[in-house]
Design a protein around this motif. Structure first.
Motif, PDB file in Angstrom:
ATOM      1  N   LEU A 192     -93.821  -4.199  53.008  1.00  0.00           N
ATOM      2  CA  LEU A 192     -93.921  -4.987  51.756  1.00  0.00           C
ATOM      3  C   LEU A 192     -93.943  -3.901  50.614  1.00  0.00           C
ATOM      4  O   LEU A 192     -93.216  -4.072  49.608  1.00  0.00           O
ATOM      5  N   PHE A 193     -94.818  -3.068  50.567  1.00  0.00           N
ATOM      6  CA  PHE A 193     -95.201  -1.804  49.749  1.00  0.00           C
ATOM      7  C   PHE A 193     -93.934  -1.237  49.303  1.00  0.00           C
ATOM      8  O   PHE A 193     -93.346  -0.897  48.169  1.00  0.00           O
ATOM      9  N   LEU A 194     -92.989  -0.773  50.326  1.00  0.00           N
ATOM     10  CA  LEU A 194     -91.941  -0.034  50.171  1.00  0.00           C
ATOM     11  C   LEU A 194     -90.860  -0.587  49.167  1.00  0.00           C
ATOM     12  O   LEU A 194     -90.572  -0.048  48.259  1.00  0.00           O
ATOM     13  N   PRO A 195     -90.395  -1.941  49.733  1.00  0.00           N
ATOM     14  CA  PRO A 195     -89.573  -2.466  48.785  1.00  0.00           C
ATOM     15  C   PRO A 195     -89.620  -2.978  47.625  1.00  0.00           C
ATOM     16  O   PRO A 195     -89.067  -2.982  46.429  1.00  0.00           O
ATOM     17  N   LEU A 196     -91.207  -3.285  47.419  1.00  0.00           N
ATOM     18  CA  LEU A 196     -91.708  -3.854  45.887  1.00  0.00           C
ATOM     19  C   LEU A 196     -91.543  -2.810  45.070  1.00  0.00           C
ATOM     20  O   LEU A 196     -91.162  -2.837  43.833  1.00  0.00           O
ATOM     21  N   VAL A 197     -91.907  -1.322  45.677  1.00  0.00           N
ATOM     22  CA  VAL A 197     -91.841  -0.267  44.513  1.00  0.00           C
ATOM     23  C   VAL A 197     -90.577   0.207  44.350  1.00  0.00           C
ATOM     24  O   VAL A 197     -90.180   0.542  43.215  1.00  0.00           O
ATOM     25  N   VAL A 198     -89.739   0.123  45.432  1.00  0.00           N
ATOM     26  CA  VAL A 198     -88.488   0.482  45.030  1.00  0.00           C
ATOM     27  C   VAL A 198     -87.694  -0.339  44.041  1.00  0.00           C
ATOM     28  O   VAL A 198     -86.841  -0.121  43.216  1.00  0.00           O
ATOM     29  N   THR A 199     -87.946  -1.749  44.077  1.00  0.00           N
ATOM     30  CA  THR A 199     -87.629  -2.666  42.934  1.00  0.00           C
ATOM     31  C   THR A 199     -87.922  -2.320  41.746  1.00  0.00           C
ATOM     32  O   THR A 199     -87.377  -2.502  40.886  1.00  0.00           O
ATOM     33  N   PHE A 256     -78.054  -9.599  56.860  1.00  0.00           N
ATOM     34  CA  PHE A 256     -77.267  -9.515  55.526  1.00  0.00           C
ATOM     35  C   PHE A 256     -78.163  -9.822  54.504  1.00  0.00           C
ATOM     36  O   PHE A 256     -77.643  -9.841  53.415  1.00  0.00           O
ATOM     37  N   ILE A 257     -79.612  -9.357  54.400  1.00  0.00           N
ATOM     38  CA  ILE A 257     -80.350  -9.551  53.304  1.00  0.00           C
ATOM     39  C   ILE A 257     -81.186  -8.389  53.502  1.00  0.00           C
ATOM     40  O   ILE A 257     -82.132  -7.679  54.123  1.00  0.00           O
ATOM     41  N   PRO A 258     -80.526  -7.633  52.183  1.00  0.00           N
ATOM     42  CA  PRO A 258     -81.261  -6.139  52.275  1.00  0.00           C
ATOM     43  C   PRO A 258     -82.865  -6.101  52.062  1.00  0.00           C
ATOM     44  O   PRO A 258     -83.505  -5.111  52.348  1.00  0.00           O
ATOM     45  N   TYR A 259     -83.375  -7.253  51.290  1.00  0.00           N
ATOM     46  CA  TYR A 259     -84.904  -7.116  51.312  1.00  0.00           C
ATOM     47  C   TYR A 259     -85.566  -7.517  52.628  1.00  0.00           C
ATOM     48  O   TYR A 259     -86.684  -6.950  52.787  1.00  0.00           O
ATOM     49  N   ALA A 260     -84.627  -7.644  53.713  1.00  0.00           N
ATOM     50  CA  ALA A 260     -85.622  -7.613  54.892  1.00  0.00           C
ATOM     51  C   ALA A 260     -85.277  -6.513  55.822  1.00  0.00           C
ATOM     52  O   ALA A 260     -85.830  -6.541  56.965  1.00  0.00           O
ATOM     53  N   HIS A 261     -84.515  -5.401  55.565  1.00  0.00           N
ATOM     54  CA  HIS A 261     -83.895  -4.443  56.168  1.00  0.00           C
ATOM     55  C   HIS A 261     -85.308  -3.652  56.514  1.00  0.00           C
ATOM     56  O   HIS A 261     -85.322  -2.926  57.662  1.00  0.00           O
ATOM     57  N   THR A 262     -86.103  -3.543  55.685  1.00  0.00           N
ATOM     58  CA  THR A 262     -87.382  -2.498  55.895  1.00  0.00           C
ATOM     59  C   THR A 262     -88.155  -2.882  56.732  1.00  0.00           C
ATOM     60  O   THR A 262     -89.117  -2.232  57.534  1.00  0.00           O
ATOM     61  N   ILE A 263     -88.313  -4.119  57.259  1.00  0.00           N
ATOM     62  CA  ILE A 263     -89.212  -4.791  58.327  1.00  0.00           C
ATOM     63  C   ILE A 263     -88.748  -4.211  59.806  1.00  0.00           C
ATOM     64  O   ILE A 263     -89.629  -4.083  60.659  1.00  0.00           O
ATOM     65  N   TYR A 264     -87.415  -3.848  59.716  1.00  0.00           N
ATOM     66  CA  TYR A 264     -86.879  -3.384  61.202  1.00  0.00           C
ATOM     67  C   TYR A 264     -86.884  -2.020  61.373  1.00  0.00           C
ATOM     68  O   TYR A 264     -86.326  -1.237  62.254  1.00  0.00           O
ATOM     69  N   THR A 265     -87.887  -1.418  60.625  1.00  0.00           N
ATOM     70  CA  THR A 265     -87.629   0.331  60.353  1.00  0.00           C
ATOM     71  C   THR A 265     -88.830   0.758  61.463  1.00  0.00           C
ATOM     72  O   THR A 265     -88.836   1.908  61.538  1.00  0.00           O
ATOM     73  N   LEU A 266     -89.662   0.107  61.975  1.00  0.00           N
ATOM     74  CA  LEU A 266     -90.567   0.188  62.986  1.00  0.00           C
ATOM     75  C   LEU A 266     -89.858   0.776  64.434  1.00  0.00           C
ATOM     76  O   LEU A 266     -89.474   0.139  64.876  1.00  0.00           O
ATOM     77  N   PRO A 267     -90.247   2.138  64.454  1.00  0.00           N
ATOM     78  CA  PRO A 267     -89.605   2.429  66.002  1.00  0.00           C
ATOM     79  C   PRO A 267     -90.320   2.052  67.117  1.00  0.00           C
ATOM     80  O   PRO A 267     -91.269   2.761  67.487  1.00  0.00           O
ATOM     81  N   VAL A 327     -89.335 -11.813  44.560  1.00  0.00           N
ATOM     82  CA  VAL A 327     -88.737 -13.094  45.378  1.00  0.00           C
ATOM     83  C   VAL A 327     -88.302 -12.655  46.586  1.00  0.00           C
ATOM     84  O   VAL A 327     -88.543 -13.106  47.479  1.00  0.00           O
ATOM     85  N   GLY A 328     -87.117 -11.794  46.413  1.00  0.00           N
ATOM     86  CA  GLY A 328     -86.450 -11.497  47.859  1.00  0.00           C
ATOM     87  C   GLY A 328     -87.444 -10.644  48.594  1.00  0.00           C
ATOM     88  O   GLY A 328     -87.382 -10.729  49.971  1.00  0.00           O
ATOM     89  N   VAL A 329     -88.227  -9.846  48.216  1.00  0.00           N
ATOM     90  CA  VAL A 329     -89.314  -9.111  49.121  1.00  0.00           C
ATOM     91  C   VAL A 329     -90.165 -10.115  49.864  1.00  0.00           C
ATOM     92  O   VAL A 329     -90.553 -10.131  50.895  1.00  0.00           O
TER      93      VAL A 329
END
Length: 247
Positions: A71-78, A202-213, A185-187
């Motif tokens: 959540l932190f990452l996409p919010l700050v990128v926004t 297809f939702i860029p705001y959700a892509h960071t959720i899937y970055t956990l290895p 709102v997207g995040v």
């Protein structure tokens, strides 16, 4: 190439005294501090859970940290994307910017890259902070460089789509509050989107959720869709910016 370099240098100068640089550094430190406190107080409890059986300390750290960081990452990128354009709208400086001997395409790319650079500074700082947190907690295992490196790489791919989408929105909407609201709102909705893996692709705001290895996470989403949508929306943004009339 020299024109683009001068434009990028100009973007750095515009942001030289802004609050974006401190945010890029302090956000990972804040998130890392919270993760340190969480594991310092509850490490034994987490390791005793059946769901965490087989995890080493570094996996546990990333998993707990990710609950905040996605959540932190996409919010700050926004915020980065919105503020880069806010400077132009606030000072009514578009005429001067576009009067430079460079194409609109290069102006747009320079702004995209300053957001990308700021975001990557934050991601890399986050990786360093995770290393420091693990060492400070005295993990019995050696530092899992490969795990942390994967986490960093996945995030870089994931945020390219978000940067492109928010840059496009911020360039098209002169009211920064609206651009920020759309991003927030997207995040905030990203967890809802992530309930469906097919939809979240297809939702860029959700892509960071899937970055956990982690084997249970489909990291192909940020690698393929994050990067793919990033390029697609970057081209869309350039197309519309070239056609944009700024008074």
């Amino acid at each position: 190439m020299m024109e683009f370099y001068q434009l990028l240098k100009g973007e750095f100068l515009k942001q030289k005294k802004s609050f974006l640089w401190p945010i890029a550094l302090l956000t990972p430190i804040l998130a890392g501090g919270l993760s340190f406190i969480n594991l310092y107080l509850r490490y034994d409890y987490f390791m005793s859970l059946e769901a965490n059986e087989g995890l080493n300390s570094w996996n546990l750290l990333l998993m707990q940290h990710h609950f905040m960081w996605f959540l932190f990452l996409p919010l700050v990128v926004t915020i980065f994307a919105s503020m880069v354009y806010y400077i132009e709208y606030k000072s009514n400086n578009w005429k001067n910017t576009l009067a430079l001997p460079a194409s609109k395409k290069k102006v747009y790319l320079a702004k995209w890259f300053i957001v990308f650079i700021l975001s990557n500074i934050m991601i890399l700082t986050n990786g360093i902070v995770l290393f420091i947190v693990g060492r400070a907690l005295g993990f019995p295992e050696t530092v899992d460089i490969i795990l942390i490196s994967k986490y960093i790489i996945y995030q870089i791919f994931a945020i390219t789509s978000l940067i492109s989408v928010q840059s496009f929105i911020s360039a098209e909407i002169s009211n920064t509050n609206i651009a920020l609201a759309i991003g927030f709102v997207g995040v905030a909705s990203s967890l809802f989107f992530a309930q469906s893996e097919r939809l979240s692709k297809f939702i860029p705001y959700a892509h960071t959720i899937y970055t956990l290895p982690d084997p249970t996470i489909n990291t192909n989403i940020p690698l393929q869709y994050g990067f793919g949508f990033g390029i697609a929306f970057l081209l869309i943004g350039i197309f519309f910016f070239n056609r944009k009339e700024i008074g």
